[in-house]
Design an enzyme around this catalytic site. Structure first.
Site, PDB file in Angstrom:
ATOM      1  N   ASP A   1      48.973  50.219  28.659  1.00 10.65           N
ATOM      2  CA  ASP A   1      48.044  50.916  29.536  1.00 10.65           C
ATOM      3  C   ASP A   1      48.888  51.580  30.624  1.00 10.65           C
ATOM      4  OD1 ASP A   1      46.349  51.674  31.581  1.00 10.65           O
ATOM      5  OD2 ASP A   1      45.062  49.906  31.450  1.00 10.65           O
TER       6      ASP A   1
ATOM      7  N   LYS B   1      44.228  58.777  35.166  1.00 15.17           N
ATOM      8  CA  LYS B   1      44.645  59.042  36.544  1.00 15.17           C
ATOM      9  C   LYS B   1      45.440  60.346  36.749  1.00 15.17           C
ATOM     10  CE  LYS B   1      43.753  54.753  38.760  1.00 15.17           C
ATOM     11  NZ  LYS B   1      43.592  53.544  37.950  1.00 15.17           N
TER      12      LYS B   1
ATOM     13  N   PHE C   1      44.355  44.999  34.939  1.00 18.85           N
ATOM     14  CA  PHE C   1      43.160  45.814  35.173  1.00 18.85           C
ATOM     15  C   PHE C   1      43.095  46.910  34.118  1.00 18.85           C
ATOM     16  CE2 PHE C   1      40.613  49.265  36.819  1.00 18.85           C
ATOM     17  CZ  PHE C   1      39.458  48.584  37.169  1.00 18.85           C
TER      18      PHE C   1
HETATM   19  C1  LIG Z   1      42.515  52.908  37.133  1.00 18.51           C
HETATM   20  C2  LIG Z   1      42.921  52.161  35.939  1.00 18.51           C
HETATM   21  C3  LIG Z   1      42.061  52.014  34.840  1.00 18.51           C
HETATM   22  C4  LIG Z   1      40.635  52.532  34.840  1.00 18.51           C
HETATM   23  O1  LIG Z   1      40.579  53.920  34.958  1.00 18.51           O
HETATM   24  P1  LIG Z   1      39.174  54.621  35.315  1.00 18.51           P
HETATM   25  O2  LIG Z   1      39.488  56.079  35.222  1.00 18.51           O
HETATM   26  O3  LIG Z   1      38.808  54.173  36.704  1.00 18.51           O
HETATM   27  O4  LIG Z   1      38.188  54.171  34.311  1.00 18.51           O
HETATM   28  C5  LIG Z   1      42.537  51.336  33.727  1.00 18.51           C
HETATM   29  N1  LIG Z   1      43.784  50.847  33.697  1.00 18.51           N
HETATM   30  C6  LIG Z   1      44.633  50.976  34.732  1.00 18.51           C
HETATM   31  C7  LIG Z   1      46.019  50.419  34.620  1.00 18.51           C
HETATM   32  C8  LIG Z   1      44.235  51.619  35.892  1.00 18.51           C
HETATM   33  O5  LIG Z   1      45.073  51.716  36.926  1.00 18.51           O
END
Ligand SMILES: *Cc1c(COP(=O)(O)O)cnc(C)c1O
Length: 397
Positions: free
Chosen positions: A223, A252, A138
């Site tokens: 990420d 986050k 994700f």
């Molecule tokens: C939450 C998340 C995203 C997206 O972040 P947003 O602030 O909602 O755009 C991308 N990568 C990972 C691993 C995430 O947990």
């Protein structure tokens, strides 16, 4: 406004992008939040792995108050101290040499994707733009990041996708080797897949990826939007997994609740961005940076990180104990305070039952209960969760 009225107005005025739990949260303190009726909830969601220091940490609140009185915004046409200090602190405590700030996780990954493409483009020409990503990953909901995300449900109905992404199974090094070509610019992955069901990358796999990427000058992008900021027990997950990426994204937990994202890179890679190639009006805004700097300073002091590590071990042990006793628990996985419990049934009803007992938890990919409490969670609070889970799940066998 009463909760029911608020719910009706929300249904009426907000686009239906979320299936919301019908409570209205009005305030939070530490690892607890309170709804409109004054009910208290233990928060194992923490704004989806955002509130690493809990709700309303005094240092973060003070930093925001102080900055709000001084300067909220000026744009990136000028220097501001909080932004530079935050960048310097991140650089001092990571593999990276340079930082680009933005406002969310998706934007941080957008920056990383653009940076990888431009780096490869400048060095090897326009044909080298492909990025290998993982199934069940994700990376966000913008067009580029949903194209990077290896899940059909995120992409469906938004085609045509951004070209240039190749998806391979997670934790499968030969699969990456098989798809790497002269056109590959980068490999992008989460050290622990969060939204995809809490899957931890093996150390040997990461080491293999690192070697492979280095041999071919393919960028390795982590990420760490969910795994960063102490979530897994170290400031960044890569520190305990034995490899350093070339590029890393954060969001986050970075602002402790204030929206901010960041893309970090080594000097060599970061040099691909020059004035006019990438930008964000709000990115690195002084208010967000002041909050993030306060979060980082608390984490670097060490005690909260240590607490998070201990509580991560404690939670993992408790969940594994549930697995040993309850056949309904199929698997327990995680790192630090990013823990997942895979059930043999849909997890939705367990989330609802927890809510009724005053505990907020979250369920991802239908059957995986996800626990991402603040790092300051107490042992007795974890005990409350474990007791509740034990009790509920034993009735469902
Ligand atoms: C939450 C998340 C995203 C997206 O972040 P947003 O602030 O909602 O755009 C991308 N990568 C990972 C691993 C995430 O947990």
């Amino acid at each position: 406004m009463p909760t029911e009225e608020l719910r009706q107005d929300a249904e009426r005025y907000l686009m239906h992008t979320y299936a919301r739990t019908p409570i209205s949260i009005v305030r939070g303190r530490g690892s607890r939040v309170y709804d409109l009726e004054g009910r208290e909830y233990l928060d194992f969601v923490a704004g989806i792995a955002v509130n690493v220091l809990g709700h309303c940490h005094p240092d973060v609140v003070a930093a925001i108050q102080k900055q709000a009185q001084q300067l909220l915004h000026t744009s990136n046409l000028y220097y501001t101290e909080p932004q530079v200090q935050l960048a310097r602190t991140l650089v001092d405590h990571s593999f990276a040499h340079k930082v680009f700030f933005c406002n969310s996780g998706a934007e941080a990954n957008e920056a990383a994707i653009k940076l990888a493409r431009r780096y490869s483009h400048l060095k090897y020409g326009p044909d080298r733009y492909e990025i290998v990503t993982m199934r069940q990953s994700f990376h966000g909901r913008t067009m580029a990041t949903l194209s990077a995300t290896g899940q059909d449900k995120v992409q469906k109905g938004f085609e045509p996708l951004l070209p240039g992404f190749t998806y391979v199974p997670f934790n499968d090094l030969p699969a990456v080797e098989a798809v790497l070509t002269d056109r590959t610019a980068a490999v992008l992955l989460e050290p622990v897949q969060g939204e995809g069901g809490v899957h931890v990358a093996d150390r040997a796999y990461l080491k293999g990826l690192r070697d492979l990427c280095r041999q071919r000058d393919v960028l390795l992008i982590f990420d760490e939007i969910q795994t960063g900021m102490g979530r897994t027990g170290t400031l960044f997950a890569y520190e305990q997994l034995g490899v350093e990426p070339d590029v890393m994204t954060l969001a986050k937990g970075l602002g402790g609740g204030v929206p901010i994202g960041a893309c970090l890179a080594t000097d060599d890679v970061a040099a691909a961005f020059t004035p006019g190639t990438h930008a964000s009006t709000f990115g690195g805004n002084p208010l967000a940076c002041a909050a993030a700097l306060a979060v980082l300073q608390v984490l670097l002091e060490g005690r909260v990180l240590e607490q998070g590590r201990r509580m991560g071990d404690y939670l993992a042990k408790g969940l594994l104990d549930c697995k040993d006793r309850l056949p309904i628990v199929k698997d327990v996985r995680g790192l630090g305070l990013l823990q997942g419990m895979e059930l043999t049934i849909d997890g939705k009803s367990v989330v609802t039952d927890c809510l009724a007992r005053g505990i907020l938890i979250n369920c991802t990919v239908d059957r995986v209960l996800r626990f991402v409490p603040p790092l300051i969670i107490a042992q007795r609070e974890i005990d409350r969760l474990l007791d509740a889970l034990s009790n509920m799940l034993s009735k469902r066998v």
